[in-house]
Enzyme design. Structure first.
Site, PDB file in Angstrom:
ATOM      1  N   LYS A   1       0.798  -1.235   0.000  1.00  0.00           N
ATOM      2  CA  LYS A   1       0.000   0.000   0.000  1.00  0.00           C
ATOM      3  C   LYS A   1       0.830   1.285   0.000  1.00  0.00           C
ATOM      4  O   LYS A   1       0.350   2.326  -0.437  1.00  0.00           O
ATOM      5  CB  LYS A   1      -0.919   0.039   1.239  1.00  0.00           C
TER       6      LYS A   1
ATOM      7  N   ASP B   1      -9.807   2.546   2.273  1.00  0.00           N
ATOM      8  CA  ASP B   1      -9.741   1.906   3.599  1.00  0.00           C
ATOM      9  C   ASP B   1     -10.266   2.824   4.710  1.00  0.00           C
ATOM     10  O   ASP B   1     -10.854   2.356   5.681  1.00  0.00           O
ATOM     11  CB  ASP B   1      -8.295   1.524   3.947  1.00  0.00           C
TER      12      ASP B   1
HETATM   13  P1  NAP Z   1       1.756  -3.463   5.937  1.00  0.00           P
HETATM   14  O1  NAP Z   1       1.784  -2.120   5.342  1.00  0.00           O
HETATM   15  O2  NAP Z   1       2.743  -4.470   5.454  1.00  0.00           O
HETATM   16  O3  NAP Z   1       1.895  -3.297   7.531  1.00  0.00           O
HETATM   17  C1  NAP Z   1       1.877  -4.416   8.398  1.00  0.00           C
HETATM   18  C2  NAP Z   1       2.130  -3.951   9.820  1.00  0.00           C
HETATM   19  O4  NAP Z   1       2.044  -5.086  10.682  1.00  0.00           O
HETATM   20  C3  NAP Z   1       3.521  -3.343  10.007  1.00  0.00           C
HETATM   21  O5  NAP Z   1       3.442  -2.302  10.942  1.00  0.00           O
HETATM   22  C4  NAP Z   1       4.312  -4.517  10.579  1.00  0.00           C
HETATM   23  O6  NAP Z   1       5.399  -4.134  11.390  1.00  0.00           O
HETATM   24  C5  NAP Z   1       3.260  -5.158  11.462  1.00  0.00           C
HETATM   25  N1  NAP Z   1       3.577  -6.550  11.739  1.00  0.00           N
HETATM   26  C6  NAP Z   1       3.770  -7.547  10.845  1.00  0.00           C
HETATM   27  N2  NAP Z   1       4.030  -8.697  11.488  1.00  0.00           N
HETATM   28  C7  NAP Z   1       4.032  -8.403  12.816  1.00  0.00           C
HETATM   29  C8  NAP Z   1       4.285  -9.157  13.997  1.00  0.00           C
HETATM   30  N3  NAP Z   1       4.554 -10.475  13.938  1.00  0.00           N
HETATM   31  N4  NAP Z   1       4.201  -8.542  15.199  1.00  0.00           N
HETATM   32  C9  NAP Z   1       3.920  -7.213  15.275  1.00  0.00           C
HETATM   33  N5  NAP Z   1       3.687  -6.428  14.186  1.00  0.00           N
HETATM   34  C10 NAP Z   1       3.761  -7.026  12.980  1.00  0.00           C
HETATM   35  O7  NAP Z   1       0.319  -4.160   5.751  1.00  0.00           O
HETATM   36  P2  NAP Z   1      -1.103  -3.408   5.740  1.00  0.00           P
HETATM   37  O8  NAP Z   1      -1.471  -3.145   4.354  1.00  0.00           O
HETATM   38  O9  NAP Z   1      -1.043  -2.313   6.732  1.00  0.00           O
HETATM   39  O10 NAP Z   1      -2.094  -4.578   6.256  1.00  0.00           O
HETATM   40  C11 NAP Z   1      -2.082  -5.019   7.603  1.00  0.00           C
HETATM   41  C12 NAP Z   1      -3.159  -6.101   7.772  1.00  0.00           C
HETATM   42  O11 NAP Z   1      -4.475  -5.508   7.688  1.00  0.00           O
HETATM   43  C13 NAP Z   1      -3.101  -7.176   6.672  1.00  0.00           C
HETATM   44  O12 NAP Z   1      -3.204  -8.446   7.262  1.00  0.00           O
HETATM   45  C14 NAP Z   1      -4.292  -6.861   5.783  1.00  0.00           C
HETATM   46  O13 NAP Z   1      -4.836  -8.011   5.186  1.00  0.00           O
HETATM   47  C15 NAP Z   1      -5.273  -6.243   6.792  1.00  0.00           C
HETATM   48  N6  NAP Z   1      -6.238  -5.328   6.132  1.00  0.00           N
HETATM   49  C16 NAP Z   1      -7.562  -5.677   6.083  1.00  0.00           C
HETATM   50  C17 NAP Z   1      -8.462  -4.812   5.466  1.00  0.00           C
HETATM   51  C18 NAP Z   1      -9.921  -5.160   5.379  1.00  0.00           C
HETATM   52  O14 NAP Z   1     -10.637  -4.624   4.532  1.00  0.00           O
HETATM   53  N7  NAP Z   1     -10.427  -6.015   6.238  1.00  0.00           N
HETATM   54  C19 NAP Z   1      -8.033  -3.612   4.912  1.00  0.00           C
HETATM   55  C20 NAP Z   1      -6.692  -3.280   5.003  1.00  0.00           C
HETATM   56  C21 NAP Z   1      -5.788  -4.164   5.617  1.00  0.00           C
HETATM   57  P3  NAP Z   1       6.823  -3.780  10.753  1.00  0.00           P
HETATM   58  O15 NAP Z   1       6.607  -2.494  10.007  1.00  0.00           O
HETATM   59  O16 NAP Z   1       7.709  -3.674  11.910  1.00  0.00           O
HETATM   60  O17 NAP Z   1       7.138  -4.914   9.808  1.00  0.00           O
END
Ligand code: NAP
Length: 278
Positions: free
Chosen positions: A74, A110
């Site tokens: 994103k 979002d």
């Molecule tokens: P992203 O930009 O890659 O960010 C992921 C975040 O999670 C980062 O801050 C990362 O930390 C953290 N993280 C990853 N693994 C972790 C762990 N084991 N312990 C603690 N923190 C951890 O991804 P995103 O786009 O924000 O998406 C995040 C989640 O939200 C995804 O699973 C996505 O499917 C979900 N989502 C759902 C919807 C919906 O419509 N339901 C919409 C948007 C997103 P670091 O930066 O330190 O790696």
């Protein structure tokens, strides 16, 4: 049955890594079929190291009209866009792009997708804790600010990323090790990390027990259902919201952004097997 795909069919999709868990294809294809549109929506799994070549390659293919972006792309998409909406600029992350003459243009659905299930909440939300510092966390922070929540804390494992968030949105930040303190007197907890898809919970049972009884626990994830976090929160009798409502509303907004028509939201909700009040 007549095949729906022909020589004129246009393509939409969801780019992420992984994307196998995504319910967006089911939801969007049901809506496209319902409206009789000559489009299909497909998964586009692209590892980070192939992102640049994939973005350019997809633009070269003229039948690809737009796509959603999910974890981890994103924020990576921003330098590849020729324009974006003011909301996407505020968030600093884009989850939906569409083709324009000059290149991909983007928006962020979002923010309003996140807000939608909370709008019916009668509670005055004042204090929120956001877990994560990625693209979804940024949209959720902007959503919380739109809802008028004054006290917002982002919790994450990278202090550098948290500091950038703190400055960008003028919010509190907290390293994961100090989560206990951040949870005091909160009204809303939102998980914006992928922790839960692996059957782990981002909060311990002790931390769940510590939450005020009126806390709303919102997990952006929807696989498994319920997630371990929501399962523990439900067991404690807290109000919970899972990621399917957000998926529905962000998807409906993306559908309209791409196609310029009102999304058949009841049909999309039915495809996700969730209730929808019109
Ligand atoms: P992203 O930009 O890659 O960010 C992921 C975040 O999670 C980062 O801050 C990362 O930390 C953290 N993280 C990853 N693994 C972790 C762990 N084991 N312990 C603690 N923190 C951890 O991804 P995103 O786009 O924000 O998406 C995040 C989640 O939200 C995804 O699973 C996505 O499917 C979900 N989502 C759902 C919807 C919906 O419509 N339901 C919409 C948007 C997103 P670091 O930066 O330190 O790696």
């Amino acid at each position: 049955m007549t095949p729906r795909i022909s020589g004129t069919t246009k393509i939409l999709g969801v780019m992420g890594y992984p994307v196998t868990y995504s319910l967006s294809p089911v939801m969007h294809n049901r809506a496209l079929e319902h409206l009789g549109l000559d489009y299909v929506y497909v998964p586009l799994p692209v590892p980070m190291e192939q992102f640049s070549v994939a973005i350019r390659g997809l633009f070269a293919c003229e039948s690809i009209m737009g796509f959603n972006l999910t974890i981890p792309h994103k924020q990576e998409i921003l330098p590849y866009l020729v324009d974006m909406t003011p909301l996407a600029r505020t968030v600093g992350a884009v989850n939906t792009v569409k083709r324009s003459e000059k290149g991909w243009v983007g928006t962020n659905t979002d923010v309003d997708g996140f807000i939608y299930p909370l709008q019916s909440s009668k509670l005055q939300l004042q204090k929120a804790v956001i877990l994560g510092s990625g693209g979804a966390a940024k949209a959720v922070i902007v959503g919380c600010q739109k809802l008028g929540i004054q006290n917002i804390t982002a919790v994450g494992r990278s202090l550098d990323k948290l500091e950038i968030l703190g400055q960008q949105f003028n919010i509190h930040i907290c390293p994961w090790a100090q989560l206990d303190q951040a949870l005091e007197n909160i009204d809303l907890l939102v998980n914006c990390t992928p922790v839960g898809m692996d059957n782990q919970s981002p909060l311990t049972p002790g931390q769940i027990a510590q939450l005020p009884p009126t806390t709303i626990v919102y997990d952006l994830l929807y696989t498994p259902r319920p997630t371990p976090l929501l399962h523990m929160a439900e067991t404690r009798g807290l109000t919970t919201i899972d990621g399917l409502q957000m998926l529905l509303y962000q998807g409906a907004l993306a559908f309209t952004y791409w196609l310029g028509v009102e999304a058949p939201i009841a049909v999309m909700a039915e495809a996700l097997a969730i209730p929808h009040k019109s």
